[in-house]
Enzyme design. Structure first.
Site, PDB file in Angstrom:
ATOM      1  N   ARG A 111       0.815  -1.220   0.000  1.00 26.69           N
ATOM      2  CA  ARG A 111       0.000   0.000   0.000  1.00 26.69           C
ATOM      3  C   ARG A 111       0.841   1.261   0.000  1.00 26.69           C
ATOM      4  NH1 ARG A 111      -1.427   2.685   4.091  1.00 26.69           N
ATOM      5  NH2 ARG A 111      -1.627   0.909   5.492  1.00 26.69           N
ATOM      6  N   ASP A 136      -4.168  16.945 -17.377  1.00 26.80           N
ATOM      7  CA  ASP A 136      -4.438  15.544 -17.681  1.00 26.80           C
ATOM      8  C   ASP A 136      -3.876  15.300 -19.081  1.00 26.80           C
ATOM      9  OD1 ASP A 136      -5.546  13.138 -18.595  1.00 26.80           O
ATOM     10  OD2 ASP A 136      -7.357  13.369 -17.381  1.00 26.80           O
ATOM     11  N   LYS A 176      -5.031   3.805 -20.513  1.00 27.97           N
ATOM     12  CA  LYS A 176      -5.196   4.104 -21.936  1.00 27.97           C
ATOM     13  C   LYS A 176      -3.875   3.849 -22.682  1.00 27.97           C
ATOM     14  CE  LYS A 176      -9.119   5.313 -20.191  1.00 27.97           C
ATOM     15  NZ  LYS A 176      -9.450   6.676 -19.810  1.00 27.97           N
TER      16      LYS A 176
HETATM   17  C1  LIG Z   1     -10.034   7.298 -18.704  1.00 28.62           C
HETATM   18  C2  LIG Z   1      -9.641   8.669 -18.348  1.00 28.62           C
HETATM   19  C3  LIG Z   1      -9.515   9.059 -17.006  1.00 28.62           C
HETATM   20  C4  LIG Z   1      -9.837   8.123 -15.863  1.00 28.62           C
HETATM   21  O1  LIG Z   1      -8.975   7.054 -15.812  1.00 28.62           O
HETATM   22  P1  LIG Z   1      -9.317   5.613 -15.139  1.00 28.62           P
HETATM   23  O2  LIG Z   1      -8.054   4.860 -15.339  1.00 28.62           O
HETATM   24  O3  LIG Z   1     -10.495   5.052 -15.876  1.00 28.62           O
HETATM   25  O4  LIG Z   1      -9.637   5.880 -13.708  1.00 28.62           O
HETATM   26  C5  LIG Z   1      -9.091  10.340 -16.757  1.00 28.62           C
HETATM   27  N1  LIG Z   1      -8.838  11.221 -17.740  1.00 28.62           N
HETATM   28  C6  LIG Z   1      -8.956  10.887 -19.029  1.00 28.62           C
HETATM   29  C7  LIG Z   1      -8.645  11.899 -20.086  1.00 28.62           C
HETATM   30  C8  LIG Z   1      -9.362   9.603 -19.387  1.00 28.62           C
HETATM   31  O5  LIG Z   1      -9.497   9.278 -20.681  1.00 28.62           O
END
Ligand SMILES: *Cc1c(COP(=O)(O)O)cnc(C)c1O
Length: 386
Positions: free
Chosen positions: A51, A177, A202
Site C-alpha cells: 500500500r 491531464d 489508456k
Molecule cells: C479514462 C480517463 C480518465 C480516468 O482514468 P481511469 O483509469 O479510468 O480511472 C481520466 N482522464 C482521461 C482523459 C481519461 O481518458
C-alpha cells in the site's frame, strides 16, 4: 530525476531498470509480496509494504514515468481517477478554489462538481482557449488551475502554454491531464506544468487489460501526493504494475503508428460526403491545429466525427463495422468506437451536452494498431450502406 538516456524510445526500455538484473532475468519479475523484511526504516511512509507504493515494481515504474516526461518524480495509482482525485485533494482543502477547464473527462467532471463542493472546495469553469477571461475568475483562495491536453470528445487543444504561465504569474499549482496525447506526443513538464496526470489505463498500458493512473512532476509535489495516496490506499497492485511496465515498453512504436494511421483516417473522413464534421487536431481545418502543431510531435489516435442522419445513422454505422469494437475507453491496440452521448457523457444534461458541441450522434473513435487501409475500407463499406 535526470535520466542518462536522451530519447524517449531508449528511456522506455532502459530508464529505472534494476541493475544488475535480478538472478539474470531480462524482464523484471513481479514482486507479489505484501510486506518485506524490516530493514531499519524509521518513517511510516518508508516501511516496505504494497500500500505504501514502494515495491520494486513500483520503483521502476516511478523512475521510468518521470524519465519519459523529463520530470523529477512520478507515482502510480490504482486508476486514473485515483491519481486525479488524490492529487486534487493533496493541494486543495476546505475554503480553497480551483479554476478548471469546462470540457472535462466525465469522471473528473463529476468529482469536481459533486465531491469537491461537499468538502467545501469551490471551482469555476474556464474556457481553455480564452486566456484573457481567466483572471476575472481568480479568487483570493484560488490554488490550482486544471486543464486537459486534448479534450474529450471534441479533441480540442486549449492554450496550454498560457495555462502554465498563468499559474506561475498567480502562484497556482498547474495540473494537466495528459492522457490523450501520451508522453510521446507531449511532455507538459517541459512547458512549465507542475503536475502531469495520466490514466495509464489508456495509451501508457495500451493493451486494454488493466486500470492504472499516474502523477508526474516536481519531486516535492509528488512526495506530498505519495503520502496522501498512502493514506487513501489507492495503490496499484504489483501484478498491474508489471503489466503496465510491459505495456509501456512499446509505447513509442504504438503511438507513432497510431498518430500516422489516425491522421490518414481523419483525412479520409474529411473527404466523404456523408461525413459532416471531423474533429482531429492534426487536420489543418481544426481550430486547435495551430496550437497542437506548436506543442505536440503527433496528434494521437483519437478522432470524432459527425455523420448525416444523426444518432440513428451513427448507431447503424457502428453496427455495420467489422473491425472496430463498440466499447468505451481508448488508447489500446484495438480500434474502439463509441457514441459519447450514450457512454462517457451520458450523465450530462442533454441540453448542456449539445450546447458544448456534443451532438447525440457524435461518434468517437480510438484508432488501434490494425492496418490503416483495412480500417479505411471498413469505414468506407459501412458509410456506403447508410
Ligand atoms: C479514462 C480517463 C480518465 C480516468 O482514468 P481511469 O483509469 O479510468 O480511472 C481520466 N482522464 C482521461 C482523459 C481519461 O481518458
Amino acid at each position: 530525476m535526470s535520466s542518462k538516456y536522451k530519447s524517449i524510445e531508449t528511456k522506455l526500455i532502459k530508464a529505472g531498470e534494476i541493475e544488475p538484473k535480478i538472478l539474470g532475468a531480462v524482464s523484471l519479475p513481479v514482486f507479489q509480496s505484501s510486506t518485506f523484511v524490516y530493514g531499519g526504516e524509521d518513517n511510516y511512509h518508508d516501511v516496505r509494504y504494497i500500500r505504501l507504493n514502494n515495491t520494486p515494481n513500483h520503483h521502476v515504474l516511478h523512475e521510468k514515468l518521470a524519465a519519459i516526461e523529463n520530470a523529477e518524480a512520478a507515482i502510480v495509482a490504482a486508476s486514473g481517477m485515483a491519481a486525479i482525485s488524490t492529487t486534487l485533494l493533496t493541494f486543495l482543502e476546505k475554503g480553497d478554489h480551483l479554476l478548471v477547464q469546462d470540457t472535462l473527462y466525465g469522471g473528473t467532471h463529476d468529482f469536481i462538481t459533486k465531491d469537491l463542493p461537499a468538502l467545501g472546495i469551490s471551482y469555476d469553469f474556464i474556457d481553455p482557449a480564452n486566456p484573457q477571461q481567466w483572471a476575472k475568475k481568480l479568487k483570493p483562495d484560488t490554488k490550482v488551475i486544471y486543464v486537459e491536453s486534448i479534450s474529450n470528445p471534441l479533441m480540442q487543444v486549449g492554450d496550454l502554454k498560457a495555462a502554465a504561465k498563468f499559474a506561475k504569474e498567480h502562484n497556482l499549482i498547474s495540473m494537466i491531464d495528459n492522457t490523450f496525447p501520451s508522453p510521446v506526443n507531449f511532455r507538459p513538464i517541459e512547458h512549465g506544468y507542475d503536475l502531469s496526470l495520466h490514466s495509464c489505463t489508456k495509451y501508457l498500458n495500451g493493451h486494454t487489460d488493466i486500470v492504472a493512473g499516474a502523477a508526474i512532476g516536481k519531486a516535492e509535489l509528488v512526495e506530498k501526493i505519495r503520502k496522501k495516496l498512502n493514506h487513501f490506499g489507492g495503490t496499484l497492485d504489483p501484478h498491474a504494475c508489471f503489466l503496465l511496465h510491459r505495456g509501456m515498453k512499446t509505447l513509442s512504436v504504438r503511438i507513432k503508428y497510431q498518430n500516422e494511421s489516425a491522421l490518414k483516417i481523419a483525412k479520409f473522413f474529411e473527404q466523404q460526403s456523408g461525413v459532416i464534421k471531423v474533429n482531429y487536431p492534426g487536420l489543418e481545418s481544426s481550430p486547435s491545429h495551430k496550437r497542437a502543431k506548436e506543442l505536440f510531435s503527433g496528434y494521437s489516435g483519437m478522432i470524432s466525427i459527425e455523420i448525416e442522419g444523426g444518432k440513428e445513422a451513427s448507431e447503424k454505422f457502428i453496427s455495420l463495422l467489422a473491425i472496430p469494437i463498440c466499447a468505451p475507453s481508448l488508447g489500446g491496440v484495438e480500434t474502439l468506437i463509441t457514441l459519447p452521448s450514450t457512454t462517457s457523457h451520458a450523465g450530462m444534461d442533454p441540453e448542456e451536452r449539445r450546447k458544448i458541441g456534443i451532438s447525440d450522434g457524435l461518434i468517437r473513435i480510438s484508432i488501434g494498431i490494425e492496418d490503416t487501409e483495412d480500417l479505411i475500407a471498413d469505414f468506407k463499406q459501412a458509410l456506403s450502406k447508410l
